[in-house]
Design a protein around this motif. Structure first.
Motif, PDB file in Angstrom:
ATOM      1  N   GLY A  45      34.232  27.451  36.413  1.00  0.00           N
ATOM      2  CA  GLY A  45      34.788  26.322  35.333  1.00  0.00           C
ATOM      3  C   GLY A  45      33.817  25.264  35.585  1.00  0.00           C
ATOM      4  O   GLY A  45      32.900  25.048  36.554  1.00  0.00           O
ATOM      5  N   PRO A  46      34.349  23.972  34.788  1.00  0.00           N
ATOM      6  CA  PRO A  46      33.402  22.884  34.942  1.00  0.00           C
ATOM      7  C   PRO A  46      33.281  22.105  36.491  1.00  0.00           C
ATOM      8  O   PRO A  46      32.391  21.354  36.513  1.00  0.00           O
ATOM      9  N   ASN A  47      34.213  22.568  37.397  1.00  0.00           N
ATOM     10  CA  ASN A  47      33.949  22.011  38.829  1.00  0.00           C
ATOM     11  C   ASN A  47      33.169  22.576  39.642  1.00  0.00           C
ATOM     12  O   ASN A  47      33.091  22.413  40.808  1.00  0.00           O
ATOM     13  N   ASN A  48      32.572  23.656  39.341  1.00  0.00           N
ATOM     14  CA  ASN A  48      31.662  24.486  40.147  1.00  0.00           C
ATOM     15  C   ASN A  48      30.422  23.790  40.314  1.00  0.00           C
ATOM     16  O   ASN A  48      29.881  23.027  39.953  1.00  0.00           O
ATOM     17  N   GLY A  49      30.005  23.947  41.809  1.00  0.00           N
ATOM     18  CA  GLY A  49      29.279  23.093  42.327  1.00  0.00           C
ATOM     19  C   GLY A  49      27.699  23.621  41.733  1.00  0.00           C
ATOM     20  O   GLY A  49      26.825  22.566  41.910  1.00  0.00           O
ATOM     21  N   TRP A  50      27.616  24.613  41.173  1.00  0.00           N
ATOM     22  CA  TRP A  50      26.322  25.004  40.556  1.00  0.00           C
ATOM     23  C   TRP A  50      26.193  24.337  39.140  1.00  0.00           C
ATOM     24  O   TRP A  50      25.245  24.506  38.407  1.00  0.00           O
ATOM     25  N   ILE A  51      27.117  23.503  38.773  1.00  0.00           N
ATOM     26  CA  ILE A  51      26.992  22.763  37.674  1.00  0.00           C
ATOM     27  C   ILE A  51      27.241  21.507  37.939  1.00  0.00           C
ATOM     28  O   ILE A  51      27.656  20.640  36.819  1.00  0.00           O
ATOM     29  N   GLY A  52      27.193  21.147  39.043  1.00  0.00           N
ATOM     30  CA  GLY A  52      27.564  19.569  39.464  1.00  0.00           C
ATOM     31  C   GLY A  52      28.792  19.206  39.674  1.00  0.00           C
ATOM     32  O   GLY A  52      29.040  18.030  40.108  1.00  0.00           O
ATOM     33  N   GLY A  53      29.771  20.223  39.904  1.00  0.00           N
ATOM     34  CA  GLY A  53      31.207  19.846  40.383  1.00  0.00           C
ATOM     35  C   GLY A  53      31.318  19.697  41.915  1.00  0.00           C
ATOM     36  O   GLY A  53      30.156  19.976  42.531  1.00  0.00           O
ATOM     37  N   GLN A  54      32.374  19.737  42.080  1.00  0.00           N
ATOM     38  CA  GLN A  54      32.700  19.415  43.551  1.00  0.00           C
ATOM     39  C   GLN A  54      33.504  20.764  44.171  1.00  0.00           C
ATOM     40  O   GLN A  54      34.116  20.784  45.322  1.00  0.00           O
ATOM     41  N   GLY A  55      33.463  21.768  43.261  1.00  0.00           N
ATOM     42  CA  GLY A  55      34.349  22.872  43.732  1.00  0.00           C
ATOM     43  C   GLY A  55      33.646  24.048  44.219  1.00  0.00           C
ATOM     44  O   GLY A  55      32.777  23.657  44.948  1.00  0.00           O
ATOM     45  N   GLU A  56      33.918  25.423  44.295  1.00  0.00           N
ATOM     46  CA  GLU A  56      33.266  26.301  44.774  1.00  0.00           C
ATOM     47  C   GLU A  56      31.738  26.361  44.424  1.00  0.00           C
ATOM     48  O   GLU A  56      31.377  26.134  43.281  1.00  0.00           O
ATOM     49  N   SER A  57      31.029  26.472  45.417  1.00  0.00           N
ATOM     50  CA  SER A  57      29.610  26.031  45.387  1.00  0.00           C
ATOM     51  C   SER A  57      28.674  27.330  46.255  1.00  0.00           C
ATOM     52  O   SER A  57      27.536  26.990  46.383  1.00  0.00           O
TER      53      SER A  57
END
Length: 631
Positions: A45-57
């Motif tokens: 989702g929007p918090n994924n690290g591969w789109i700039g978030g701090q979540g799963e990366s």
């Protein structure tokens, strides 16, 4: 290292578009999990690290886009293209001065990942960017990859491949070779040599295969997904050096895997690691889609028809079996004899929910990675040779647009077929002008008497490496018809248990399914499946098979609507019991005393979520002498 000419070349993403039932599968993906996963699963989702978030990366974002992107361009779906582009644009914009790109830190649920350095997740995104460039011609990709691989070249000896990256190093080699073919920079071949030297020696493992039994403990080289990826490694090394022993290693390895861990659906077992031949052991969905990609690469490199045979068998059986017909849930592990999908301990290392249908059963890698299966089969269904000809690898319905011949003449080929549910394939060529080139047609090993006609006239052909090659001047409007007669066959497995095949499809006894929701979400619920009728059937030795055909529906992988069925005969087996919440070992001497003979209606494996696919054998098994005399 020096580059060796491969047998074939892949066509760029978008040159082959799905039609017929294959397009319907991709549309189901777009309407289901692939098209809407971001809105319902935080890991991509929007918090994924591969789109700039701090979540799963780590791997989950790249895995997801590795299927989302080709799906988007094959369907020419602007909504999905926009979704994929969000990941592409962020990745391209994230590159630092030294060439590194991606999230600043690794955030993952895997406890065995070294968060200070890991090369694996980059390898997946490299494959995504390669596909993006082929589909769009984006001029930023080649310099971007050049800069990143230059960084790799400068640092990988100090920070070598470890863990997941070490066993999966061939995925990085694919990108290095791809880039070298476009830039011819010598240092890339030097880098390829370093990466190859740090990668697990799969050639040695496959050539002299040591894993003859079900594996009882963790090892990087027996983890089923690593194995499914690793089988391509000798092929990639062959492209980088031309050593013929690499081809031998691949074939020996596949033979050994199927001997010691083979399953009726064309895969080897792995629940979580290689697990023997029992039909109640599982295989992970990640391994299914990765093995398909491996077969696509081995076809490109070696050109052996065998790899196309395996690709189709896995794609038409194991892939749809593990995903619900509406593409809103999936399994982590599937079983050939699957009589119940519920939260319960089984004879495997995975969690008790590993075979339920849901959003994220057992572990989320398959939730992210399952999406590449159908799109990549589509984009590798046809290839080109090195003399201006085309190669039919898989006979899925599709339309091909490319150039042929020495003059680079544009050609369109429309493949009209309901294969593998029917035996006929019709190909119509459209050419701006007559052109001499070769069409190579894969002739499956299961087909003894393929028939080829051009404009209704039978044509003779010679075969090499499992392909028939028709070299001629082709005209606009030429029609090539291929007939692939399919005969039901029985394969005897452990304890003489029998699996039934016809063409590339495995046929199973479908068990009526009771779907019971165990977790409710806004969408993508979790389900247990329970049998609504008896499953304890064996197959009579004197059973004949009658083919029953009906119209091919939009979703042919649904037992109730299967477009082709086999009538057979069997009996209930009184002494066949559950073991560890799965169907027990098929009895060697089934107890059928007093049981009536019943007609069994077998359907393609992929459409039956509860099923018996490996039947206890009732009666005398024909000896090899009988089978030879009847041949």
């Amino acid at each position: 290292m020096t580059l060796t000419k491969t047998a074939f070349e892949a066509l760029p993403l978008g040159a082959i578009k799905p039609t017929g039932w294959l397009r319907e599968q991709l549309l189901l993906q777009a309407r289901g999990l692939t098209g809407h996963l971001e809105e319902h699963w935080p890991d991509v989702g929007p918090n994924n690290g591969w789109i700039g978030g701090q979540g799963e990366s780590w791997e989950r974002g790249p895995y997801y886009v590795d299927g989302l992107l080709p799906l988007a361009y094959l369907l020419e779906d602007e909504r999905l293209i926009a979704k994929a582009n969000r990941w592409i644009e962020w990745a391209l914009a994230s590159q630092r001065a030294n060439g590194l790109f991606g999230p600043e830190r690794i955030e993952t649920v895997n406890h065995d990942v070294e968060k200070d350095q890991d090369w694996w997740h980059y390898m997946i995104m490299l494959k995504v960017l390669m596909q993006h460039q082929e589909a769009t011609g984006d001029e930023r990709v080649v310099p971007f990859l050049t800069k990143f691989l230059s960084y790799v070249h400068a640092t990988i000896e100090a920070q070598p491949l470890r863990g997941w990256a070490k066993t999966r190093g061939a995925e990085m080699l694919l990108c290095i070779v791809w880039l070298y073919k476009r830039t011819e920079q010598p240092w890339l071949l030097e880098l390829a040599g370093i990466v190859a030297g740090q990668t697990t020696d799969w050639s040695d493992i496959l050539h002299d295969f040591p894993f003859w039994r079900k594996v009882e403990q963790w090892d990087w080289t027996t983890h089923v997904v690593n194995v499914a990826m690793g089988v391509k490694t000798p092929g990639v090394l062959y492209e980088l050096g031309g050593d013929p022993r690499e081809r031998e290693a691949v074939h020996r390895g596949i033979d050994a895997l199927m001997t010691y861990h083979g399953q009726a659906h064309g895969m080897f077992s792995g629940d979580e690691w290689l697990s023997g031949t029992s039909p109640s052991q599982g295989v992970e969905l990640c391994a299914v889609v990765e093995y398909m990609f491996t077969m696509e690469q081995l076809t490109r490199i070696f050109g052996d028809g065998r790899f196309g045979d395996i690709l189709e068998k896995v794609a038409f059986n194991a892939l749809p079996a593990a995903i619900s017909a509406d593409w809103t849930s999936h399994q982590y592990d599937q079983q050939v004899n699957q009589v119940m999908c519920n939260v319960a301990p089984r004879n495997w290392s995975n969690h008790p929910d590993a075979n339920v249908f849901g959003l994220e059963p057992n572990f989320g890698c398959c939730t992210a990675n399952m999406h590449q299966g159908w799109p990549k089969l589509t984009s590798h269904a046809w290839m080109r040779d090195h003399e201006g000809g085309l190669v039919a690898v898989s006979y899925v319905p599709c339309a091909v647009e490319t150039v042929v011949g020495t003059a680079g003449t544009r050609v369109s080929i429309r493949v009209d077929t309901q294969y593998p549910f029917r035996e006929q394939v019709r190909m119509t060529l459209s050419l701006a002008q007559p052109e001499r080139f070769a069409l190579s047609l894969r002739l499956p090993a299961w087909c003894d008497e393929a028939q080829v006609r051009v404009n209704s006239d039978p044509v003779a052909y010679e075969t090499a490496h499992g392909y028939a090659r028709l070299h001629r001047v082709w005209q606009d409007g030429d029609v090539l018809e291929l007939e692939l007669p399919m005969q039901p066959t029985v394969t005897h497995r452990n304890l003489y248990a029998a699996s039934v095949e016809r063409g590339p499809l495995v046929y199973v006894l479908p068990i009526p399914e009771s779907w019971q929701r165990i977790r409710t979400r806004a969408w993508f619920h979790d389900w247990e499946l329970y049998p609504a009728a008896s499953w304890k059937y064996g197959l009579l030795a004197d059973s004949s098979f009658e083919v029953v055909e009906s119209d091919v529906p939009a979703q042919p992988f649904l037992a109730a609507e299967s477009p082709v069925k086999l009538k057979a005969r069997g009996q209930v087996i009184a002494d066949w019991r559950l073991e560890s919440n799965s169907a027990g070992t098929p009895p060697l001497y089934p107890d059928t005393q007093g049981q009536p003979v019943e007609e069994l209606l077998l359907v393609p494996y992929g459409g039956a979520k509860l099923r018996i696919g490996e039947f206890p054998w009732i009666g005398a098994r024909p000896s090899f002498r009988d089978r030879t005399e009847g041949a």
